[in-house]
Scaffold this motif. Sequence first.
Motif, mmCIF file in Angstrom:
data_model
loop_
_atom_site.group_PDB
_atom_site.id
_atom_site.type_symbol
_atom_site.label_atom_id
_atom_site.label_comp_id
_atom_site.label_asym_id
_atom_site.label_seq_id
_atom_site.Cartn_x
_atom_site.Cartn_y
_atom_site.Cartn_z
ATOM 1 N N PHE A 90 0.824 -1.206 0.000
ATOM 2 C CA PHE A 90 0.000 0.000 0.000
ATOM 3 C C PHE A 90 0.863 1.264 0.000
ATOM 4 O O PHE A 90 0.489 2.280 0.565
ATOM 5 N N ALA A 91 2.019 1.170 -0.637
ATOM 6 C CA ALA A 91 2.887 2.323 -0.863
ATOM 7 C C ALA A 91 2.876 2.586 -2.365
ATOM 8 O O ALA A 91 2.967 1.658 -3.169
ATOM 9 N N TYR A 92 2.747 3.831 -2.742
ATOM 10 C CA TYR A 92 2.579 4.192 -4.147
ATOM 11 C C TYR A 92 3.653 5.185 -4.569
ATOM 12 O O TYR A 92 3.958 6.122 -3.832
ATOM 13 N N VAL A 93 4.211 4.977 -5.752
ATOM 14 C CA VAL A 93 5.130 5.946 -6.347
ATOM 15 C C VAL A 93 4.447 6.533 -7.582
ATOM 16 O O VAL A 93 3.732 5.838 -8.298
ATOM 17 N N PHE A 94 4.674 7.821 -7.785
ATOM 18 C CA PHE A 94 4.061 8.492 -8.929
ATOM 19 C C PHE A 94 4.790 9.801 -9.194
ATOM 20 O O PHE A 94 5.611 10.254 -8.384
ATOM 21 N N ASN A 95 4.499 10.396 -10.325
ATOM 22 C CA ASN A 95 5.104 11.666 -10.721
ATOM 23 C C ASN A 95 4.106 12.807 -10.574
ATOM 24 O O ASN A 95 2.900 12.591 -10.484
ATOM 25 N N HIS A 96 4.655 14.014 -10.566
ATOM 26 C CA HIS A 96 3.818 15.193 -10.335
ATOM 27 C C HIS A 96 2.674 15.288 -11.347
ATOM 28 O O HIS A 96 1.559 15.642 -10.993
ATOM 29 N N GLU A 97 2.954 14.928 -12.588
ATOM 30 C CA GLU A 97 1.911 15.048 -13.622
ATOM 31 C C GLU A 97 0.768 14.049 -13.430
ATOM 32 O O GLU A 97 -0.275 14.175 -14.074
ATOM 33 N N ASP A 98 0.946 13.074 -12.540
ATOM 34 C CA ASP A 98 -0.113 12.094 -12.262
ATOM 35 C C ASP A 98 -1.155 12.615 -11.262
ATOM 36 O O ASP A 98 -2.162 11.956 -11.028
ATOM 37 N N ILE A 99 -0.905 13.785 -10.684
ATOM 38 C CA ILE A 99 -1.801 14.333 -9.664
ATOM 39 C C ILE A 99 -2.984 15.023 -10.324
ATOM 40 O O ILE A 99 -2.813 15.866 -11.211
ATOM 41 N N LYS A 100 -4.195 14.658 -9.875
ATOM 42 C CA LYS A 100 -5.412 15.312 -10.345
ATOM 43 C C LYS A 100 -5.756 16.499 -9.446
ATOM 44 O O LYS A 100 -6.035 17.588 -9.928
ATOM 45 N N ASP A 101 -5.767 16.266 -8.120
ATOM 46 C CA ASP A 101 -6.136 17.312 -7.165
ATOM 47 C C ASP A 101 -5.156 17.347 -6.009
ATOM 48 O O ASP A 101 -4.742 16.296 -5.508
ATOM 49 N N ILE A 102 -4.813 18.554 -5.581
ATOM 50 C CA ILE A 102 -4.041 18.744 -4.354
ATOM 51 C C ILE A 102 -5.045 19.153 -3.287
ATOM 52 O O ILE A 102 -5.639 20.227 -3.355
ATOM 53 N N ILE A 103 -5.269 18.272 -2.317
ATOM 54 C CA ILE A 103 -6.243 18.509 -1.262
ATOM 55 C C ILE A 103 -5.651 19.378 -0.162
ATOM 56 O O ILE A 103 -6.311 20.242 0.399
ATOM 57 N N PHE A 104 -4.380 19.122 0.170
ATOM 58 C CA PHE A 104 -3.700 19.835 1.249
ATOM 59 C C PHE A 104 -2.224 19.905 0.914
ATOM 60 O O PHE A 104 -1.644 18.928 0.431
ATOM 61 N N THR A 105 -1.606 21.042 1.168
ATOM 62 C CA THR A 105 -0.170 21.208 0.958
ATOM 63 C C THR A 105 0.526 21.136 2.310
ATOM 64 O O THR A 105 0.147 21.848 3.242
ATOM 65 N N GLY A 106 1.527 20.273 2.411
ATOM 66 C CA GLY A 106 2.249 20.049 3.663
ATOM 67 C C GLY A 106 3.009 21.269 4.153
ATOM 68 O O GLY A 106 3.148 22.274 3.457
ATOM 69 N N TYR A 107 3.512 21.125 5.360
ATOM 70 C CA TYR A 107 4.229 22.194 6.060
ATOM 71 C C TYR A 107 5.451 22.651 5.287
ATOM 72 O O TYR A 107 6.207 21.836 4.756
#
Length: 89
Positions: free
Chosen positions: A54-71
């Motif tokens: 249940f660990a996933y690797v992906f690239n920035h272009e694979d993101i549809k929505d940013i729900i929250f931006t980290g600290y």
Amino acid sequence: MTQQLLPNGSIVILKEGEKKLVIYGRKQILALEEPQMYDYLACPYPEGYVSPEFAYVFNHEDIKDIIFTGYQDEEEEEFQAVLAEVRTE
């Protein structure tokens, strides 16, 4: 100009996905026959890391929505410079 990577702790939904993922690693190399580098390593939100399955690797272009931006602070800004160097190599 290249896109800055999201900070750890960011929560995203991938294209073709419905489940939220929380990012906990960046610039990860997946060791296959031919190693491949990915922008992010993430696990399901809110569950967190359960197992490697249940660990996933992906690239920035694979993101549809940013729900929250980290600290983000000065350390993160400095680390973004390191990440930018890795992205251009």
